[in-house]
Design a protein around this motif. Structure first.
Motif, short mmCIF file in Angstrom:
data_model
loop_
_atom_site.label_atom_id
_atom_site.label_comp_id
_atom_site.label_asym_id
_atom_site.label_seq_id
_atom_site.Cartn_x
_atom_site.Cartn_y
_atom_site.Cartn_z
N GLN A 314 -52.78 -21.27 72.93
CA GLN A 314 -51.86 -20.14 73.09
C GLN A 314 -51.70 -19.36 71.79
OE1 GLN A 314 -52.02 -20.02 76.10
NE2 GLN A 314 -49.95 -20.09 76.90
N LEU A 315 -51.66 -20.09 70.71
CA LEU A 315 -51.49 -19.46 69.40
C LEU A 315 -52.63 -18.45 69.14
CD1 LEU A 315 -49.85 -19.59 66.65
CD2 LEU A 315 -51.61 -21.12 65.87
N GLN A 316 -53.85 -18.87 69.41
CA GLN A 316 -54.99 -17.98 69.19
C GLN A 316 -54.90 -16.75 70.10
OE1 GLN A 316 -56.89 -18.17 66.65
NE2 GLN A 316 -55.91 -20.10 66.11
N LYS A 317 -54.52 -16.97 71.38
CA LYS A 317 -54.42 -15.85 72.33
C LYS A 317 -53.37 -14.85 71.86
CE LYS A 317 -55.71 -18.11 76.67
NZ LYS A 317 -55.15 -18.75 77.86
N LEU A 318 -52.24 -15.37 71.42
CA LEU A 318 -51.16 -14.49 70.98
C LEU A 318 -51.54 -13.72 69.71
CD1 LEU A 318 -48.17 -16.82 71.81
CD2 LEU A 318 -48.55 -14.56 72.77
N LEU A 319 -52.30 -14.36 68.84
CA LEU A 319 -52.73 -13.67 67.61
C LEU A 319 -53.59 -12.45 67.97
CD1 LEU A 319 -53.55 -16.64 65.20
CD2 LEU A 319 -51.83 -14.87 64.85
N VAL A 320 -54.44 -12.60 68.99
CA VAL A 320 -55.29 -11.48 69.43
C VAL A 320 -54.41 -10.37 69.97
CG1 VAL A 320 -57.06 -10.81 71.10
CG2 VAL A 320 -57.24 -13.00 69.91
N LYS A 321 -53.41 -10.74 70.80
CA LYS A 321 -52.51 -9.74 71.39
C LYS A 321 -51.74 -8.98 70.31
CE LYS A 321 -51.82 -11.43 76.03
NZ LYS A 321 -50.87 -11.79 77.06
N GLU A 323 -52.71 -8.49 67.26
CA GLU A 323 -53.66 -7.62 66.57
C GLU A 323 -53.86 -6.32 67.34
OE1 GLU A 323 -57.21 -9.70 65.61
OE2 GLU A 323 -57.92 -8.09 64.30
N LYS A 324 -53.87 -6.43 68.68
CA LYS A 324 -54.08 -5.23 69.51
C LYS A 324 -52.78 -4.50 69.78
CE LYS A 324 -57.98 -7.08 72.16
NZ LYS A 324 -58.23 -7.78 73.43
N ASN A 325 -51.71 -4.95 69.16
CA ASN A 325 -50.40 -4.32 69.37
C ASN A 325 -49.88 -4.42 70.79
OD1 ASN A 325 -48.61 -3.35 67.58
ND2 ASN A 325 -49.86 -1.56 67.02
N GLU A 326 -50.28 -5.46 71.50
CA GLU A 326 -49.87 -5.60 72.90
C GLU A 326 -48.56 -6.37 73.03
OE1 GLU A 326 -54.45 -5.73 74.55
OE2 GLU A 326 -53.12 -7.42 74.99
N ILE A 327 -48.14 -6.95 71.95
CA ILE A 327 -46.91 -7.76 72.00
C ILE A 327 -46.28 -7.75 70.61
CG2 ILE A 327 -48.06 -9.96 71.43
CD1 ILE A 327 -46.28 -11.31 73.51
N SER A 328 -44.96 -7.84 70.58
CA SER A 328 -44.32 -7.86 69.26
C SER A 328 -44.38 -9.28 68.70
CB SER A 328 -42.86 -7.40 69.37
OG SER A 328 -42.06 -8.49 69.76
N PRO A 329 -44.46 -9.41 67.39
CA PRO A 329 -44.53 -10.76 66.79
C PRO A 329 -43.37 -11.64 67.23
CG PRO A 329 -44.98 -9.09 65.14
CD PRO A 329 -44.56 -8.36 66.37
N LYS A 334 -41.47 -16.36 70.33
CA LYS A 334 -40.57 -16.99 71.31
C LYS A 334 -41.36 -17.60 72.46
CE LYS A 334 -36.91 -14.92 73.00
NZ LYS A 334 -35.92 -13.88 73.30
N ARG A 335 -42.37 -16.86 72.93
CA ARG A 335 -43.20 -17.37 74.03
C ARG A 335 -43.93 -18.65 73.61
NH1 ARG A 335 -46.27 -12.38 76.95
NH2 ARG A 335 -44.38 -11.26 77.54
N LEU A 336 -44.42 -18.64 72.40
CA LEU A 336 -45.17 -19.82 71.93
C LEU A 336 -44.26 -21.04 71.83
CD1 LEU A 336 -48.01 -20.71 70.85
CD2 LEU A 336 -47.05 -20.42 68.57
N VAL A 337 -43.09 -20.84 71.25
CA VAL A 337 -42.17 -21.97 71.05
C VAL A 337 -41.60 -22.45 72.38
CG1 VAL A 337 -39.99 -22.66 69.97
CG2 VAL A 337 -41.64 -21.31 68.68
#
Ligand code: GDP
Length: 342
Positions: A314-321, A323-329, A334-337
């Protein structure tokens, strides 16, 4: 699963060495066997998973040994005379019948292969003294790792009957705070400068110090030392009094000429007497243990979280998102935790 088959020749000795039981280590520690104490510390310092449980059991057994030790933190910049001081101070104590252990917290060894502290050859007399034990700084990839190992080493040394534990550090990074969190008494070694004594002192270090000792009070330097002593005394008065009722002291010594050493020990004895009587000695140790527990919970949770295979993906997937500005850090974190699907 343990690998079977012939043991390679060059490794045979090492493997055989590791086969010692906790009972043997514990009785060795209690009998004051320095070699077995050193091996126990090596076990505690090991990062191998197989050693963790064994080390934990050994430490728990050592914690049962009640001792009336004193843990003293000693800090100061390189060149102030820490090793010279520890050599004469330690030798003074062993002459009075005490057993002295010297440990080091050296954050520099975490980042580079070299270490500023912990070199046994720096304290030649003490290294040969049957009532002294010197342990170089453990290697680790973080100050947290070094701190944990040093705390556990203190426990082992106390179980081995060491009365005075000297924990030495240089003022690099957070190492002073780390040492302060594991000792009863914190001693700051200083040099007398050209008047501007308070310049260059890190914020917070004055509050931590139970004593400032100005070293190299000899030869032409005596006048400067007297001036520095006055200035430090004045500065210490500006701080609010400590909860344990101890007023930090400013002393001077010459480690080179072995002067002022007995006075420093006498001051520490006065401190111990006062704080044991008003219970702050024990309150402080309990507080340190509670912090140690909380820090351990933090690091275990951290480790467990990042080791989780789903988290890793999940961490890797979120990092990509991100990078593409598809999600706020923040949302991503919060989603990851919370383990929310994305
Ligand atoms: P450390 O880096 O803090 O461990 O400092 P050292 O103990 O290695 O000492 C640094 C230098 O200062 C050495 O050359 C010592 O001989 C010298 N030194 C240490 N203590 C004294 C002292 O009390 N008086 C004088 N004049 N020199 C000292």
């Amino acid at each position: 699963m343990e690998k079977k088959g012939p043991i390679p020749k060059q490794k045979a000795g090492k493997i055989k060495k590791q086969a010692i039981s906790n009972e043997e280590l514990l009785s060795g520690i209690r009998n004051g066997d320095k070699a077995l104490l050193a091996r126990s510390i090596t076990l505690v310092e090991s990062t191998k998973l197989a050693h963790l449980e064994k080390a934990e059991e050994l430490i728990s057994n050592c914690l049962k040994n009640k001792t009336d030790s004193i843990r003293i933190g000693i800090t100061g910049v390189p060149g102030v005379g820490k090793s010279t001081f520890i050599e004469v101070f330690g030798s003074y104590l062993t002459k009075t019948g005490k057993k002295v252990a010297v440990l080091a917290v050296d954050p520099s060894s975490s980042y580079t292969k070299g270490s500023i502290l912990g070199d046994k050859t720096r304290m030649e007399t003490l290294a040969k003294d049957p009532n002294a034990f010197i342990r170089p700084s453990p290697a680790s990839d973080s100050l947290g790792g070094v701190t944990r190992k040093t705390r556990e080493t203190i426990v082992l040394c106390e179980a081995a009957g060491y009365d005075v534990i000297l924990v030495e550090t240089v003022g690099v990074g957070q190492s002073e705070t780390a040492v302060h969190s594991m000792v009863d008494f914190f001693l700051l070694l200083k040099l007398a400068g050209a008047g501007d004594e308070l310049q260059g002192i890190k914020r917070g270090i004055m509050e931590m110090a139970d004593a400032i000792v100005i070293n190299k009070a000899d030869g032409n330097n005596l006048k400067n030392v007297n001036l520095a002593q006055t200035e430090f005394n004045r500065a210490l008065h500006l701080y609010p009094s400590k909860e344990n009722e101890w007023t930090p002291k400013v002393l001077s010594c010459s480690a080179l000429e072995n002067k002022g050493i007995a006075e420093i020990w006498s001051m520490i004895e006065t401190f111990t007497h006062l704080t044991r009587k008003n219970s702050h000695f024990f309150k402080n140790r309990a507080k340190q243990n509670k912090n140690w527990f909380l820090q351990t919970v933090d690091s275990l949770l951290h480790h467990k979280f990042y080791q989780n295979s789903t988290t890793k993906v999940q961490l890797q997937k979120l990092l990509v998102k991100i990078e593409k500005n598809e999600i706020s850090p923040f949302t991503a974190a919060k989603r990851l935790v919370n383990g929310t699907k994305q």
